[in-house]
Write a protein that holds these residues in place. Structure first.
Motif, PDB file in Angstrom:
ATOM      1  N   GLU A  54      -4.136  -8.353   5.803  1.00  0.00           N
ATOM      2  CA  GLU A  54      -4.417  -9.767   6.055  1.00  0.00           C
ATOM      3  C   GLU A  54      -5.966  -9.466   6.551  1.00  0.00           C
ATOM      4  N   ASN A  55      -6.228  -8.588   7.421  1.00  0.00           N
ATOM      5  CA  ASN A  55      -7.729  -8.423   7.769  1.00  0.00           C
ATOM      6  C   ASN A  55      -8.669  -8.250   6.689  1.00  0.00           C
ATOM      7  N   LEU A 106      -8.182  -1.241   7.047  1.00  0.00           N
ATOM      8  CA  LEU A 106      -7.889  -2.498   7.553  1.00  0.00           C
ATOM      9  C   LEU A 106      -6.342  -2.878   7.325  1.00  0.00           C
ATOM     10  N   ARG A 107      -5.773  -3.777   8.044  1.00  0.00           N
ATOM     11  CA  ARG A 107      -4.447  -4.293   7.759  1.00  0.00           C
ATOM     12  C   ARG A 107      -4.898  -5.247   6.443  1.00  0.00           C
TER      13      ARG A 107
END
Lengths: 312, 186
Positions: free
Chosen positions: B135-136, B132-133
């Motif tokens: 921020e996510n 996941l990125r």
């Protein structure tokens, strides 16, 4: 019941994930790979700013951003994104956040605009401080892949705006290199893919030309105009005018020394596009137009046009 | 406020000041976490105290690094135990709501034997989080590990509440696909 089991397993994850979720700050520094797009985009900014007209911006941006100049720069960007949602190839655009990025504004202003560009345009520091801005937008995009090569996923985009001194209206003159995190299960590593086929081809050719010409010339930068593309199955074919700018050596005309020169050629590029909209590097081929006048005939591999030794 | 190493040294010296310093530094974080799960201040208070006792008994010999994540884990586990014990009660905590959100995205097994073991599932979850990125990942963990409300996540990340909700929907879809592709059933 299974959500409870999941939650319990989640509770046992390594402490580093927990630590990062606690220490995360809203305005954290961006990852280094974001920066790599700022160099090519700087050339684009300079091109537009040198041209100095909104018309030039409109030509360069093509139909990418339909915008409503406004006294509120955030609204200008928001309207551009909303208009993007109305395009036939856009299935869904969800805007998460649009805001002025002061740090990025300072950085781009200091690094790329002050100096030569400002001098030529007659811009003072005070003018730059008031009439140039970078706006950051985070949004989620889904596209119709039968109509566009743009990739789905979450996008962080930086918009570059200038303000008309008389009317006070802000206008987007360019946007960053589309830092795009593909919605994919695989870990996000390395540099993100450029979003459009045009941007990916621009990056590919810039690299190729840098390697071919940097031993001979300084001040290399490039521009694509009159871009058009067609899709046939998973293969994209693009034609465009490629312009290389460089600082003259003054070999033929003495006064050209250190003065920016340019050379253009019509090119045709073909490449296979993967399911994420990325061009498969090993499939990219670029042909140059062999004719000086009339309809183009793309037959000369671009590599054959490169100099072995410029002095020959 | 003293650093984590010094707090651990106090635990090793069996000084009760260790607990005072721990509470001064991480007490608020622990109480919020427990309250998000239990939605009851008295229960949360009890769980945090139980967690402190558990930490007192574990250090030494344990020398956790990072201490903050370790403390949070203990508080979460103790709070979940109480949550399970009082399962019949209606709580309407953020944790309850977050669990319901997760229900829909978890592939169910055909047989009990097919269920993933806890440790194996943890490794799979870590693999998912890695993909996941950032921020996510933070949004996902703040919701399903810390049981934060959307408003709290919005304040932390600077993303509007509605967008937090949309992001979580997308991440849950990704999770569902990730687990299904690996034939991981929960």
């Amino acid at each position: 019941m299974n959500a409870k089991a999941f939650s319990e397993a989640l509770g046992e994850i390594d402490g580093k994930y927990i630590e990062s979720a606690i220490s995360y700050e809203t305005r954290r520094p961006r990852a280094a790979h974001t920066r790599r797009w700022l160099i090519p985009l700087a050339a684009a900014i300079l091109t537009v700013l040198l041209a100095g007209t909104v018309a030039a911006a409109a030509i360069m941006l093509g139909d990418l951003w339909v915008q409503k100049p406004s006294a509120d720069p955030v609204e200008v960007v928001r309207s551009a994104l909303e208009n993007q949602a109305g395009k036939e190839y856009a299935l869904n655009i969800e805007v998460d956040r649009v805001e002025i990025d002061e740090a990025e504004t300072d950085r781009v202003r200091e690094r790329f605009i002050k100096g030569t560009i400002a001098d030529r345009r007659g811009w003072s520091d005070a003018h730059l401080a008031r009439h140039f801005l970078v706006v950051r937008a985070d949004y989620y995009a889904q596209y119709d892949h039968t109509q566009t090569t743009r990739a789905d996923g979450e996008v962080t985009m930086y918009f570059y705006l200038t303000q008309d001194v008389d009317s006070g209206a802000w206008t987007i003159v360019d946007n960053s290199g589309n830092v795009n995190w593909l919605e994919d299960d695989s870990p996000v590593t390395g540099a993100p893919a450029a979003q459009t086929a045009e941007e990916q081809l621009s990056a590919y050719l810039s690299d190729l030309f840098d390697r071919a010409y940097s031993p001979y010339y300084d001040g290399l930068r490039y521009q694509i105009d009159d871009y058009g593309e067609t899709m046939d199955g998973d293969t994209v074919t693009a034609t465009f005018l490629w312009t290389m700018y460089y600082l003259g050596k003054g070999w033929d005309v003495g006064t050209d020394e250190g003065v920016e020169q340019q050379v253009s050629q019509s090119l045709q590029a073909k490449a296979v596009v993967d399911e994420n909209g990325a061009l498969v590097p090993e499939t990219i081929s670029v042909l140059a137009d062999e004719r000086a006048v009339g309809d183009p005939v793309y037959s000369v591999p671009i590599e054959e046009t490169f100099p072995d030794q410029l002095g020959d | 406020m003293i650093d984590d190493k010094s707090i651990i040294e106090l635990f090793f010296a069996r000084s009760e000041r260790a607990l005072e310093e721990l509470d001064a530094k991480y007490g608020k974080l622990c109480h919020t976490l427990s309250l998000n799960i239990l939605n009851n201040r008295q229960d949360a208070e009890e769980c945090v105290n139980d967690a402190y006792l558990g930490i007192w008994n574990a250090i030494p010999p344990a020398r956790p690094d990072p201490l903050r994540a370790y403390v949070c884990k203990v508080v979460r586990n103790v709070s979940l135990k109480l949550w399970h014990r009082r399962g019949a009660e209606k709580r309407n905590s953020v944790y309850d709501v977050a669990l319901k959100e997760l229900e829909d995205c978890l592939p169910a097994p055909d047989t009990v034997e097919a269920e993933a073991e806890g440790r194996e599932l943890t490794r799979v979850i870590e693999g998912f989080l890695d993909g996941l990125r950032e921020e996510n990942r933070v949004i996902f963990l703040r919701r399903y590990w810390f049981s934060d409300s959307y408003a709290e996540i919005a304040a932390r990340t600077g993303i509007p509440e509605k967008s937090v909700s949309m992001r979580l929907v997308r991440v849950r879809k990704q999770l569902k696909r990730y687990l299904a592709e690996r034939e991981v059933y929960v």
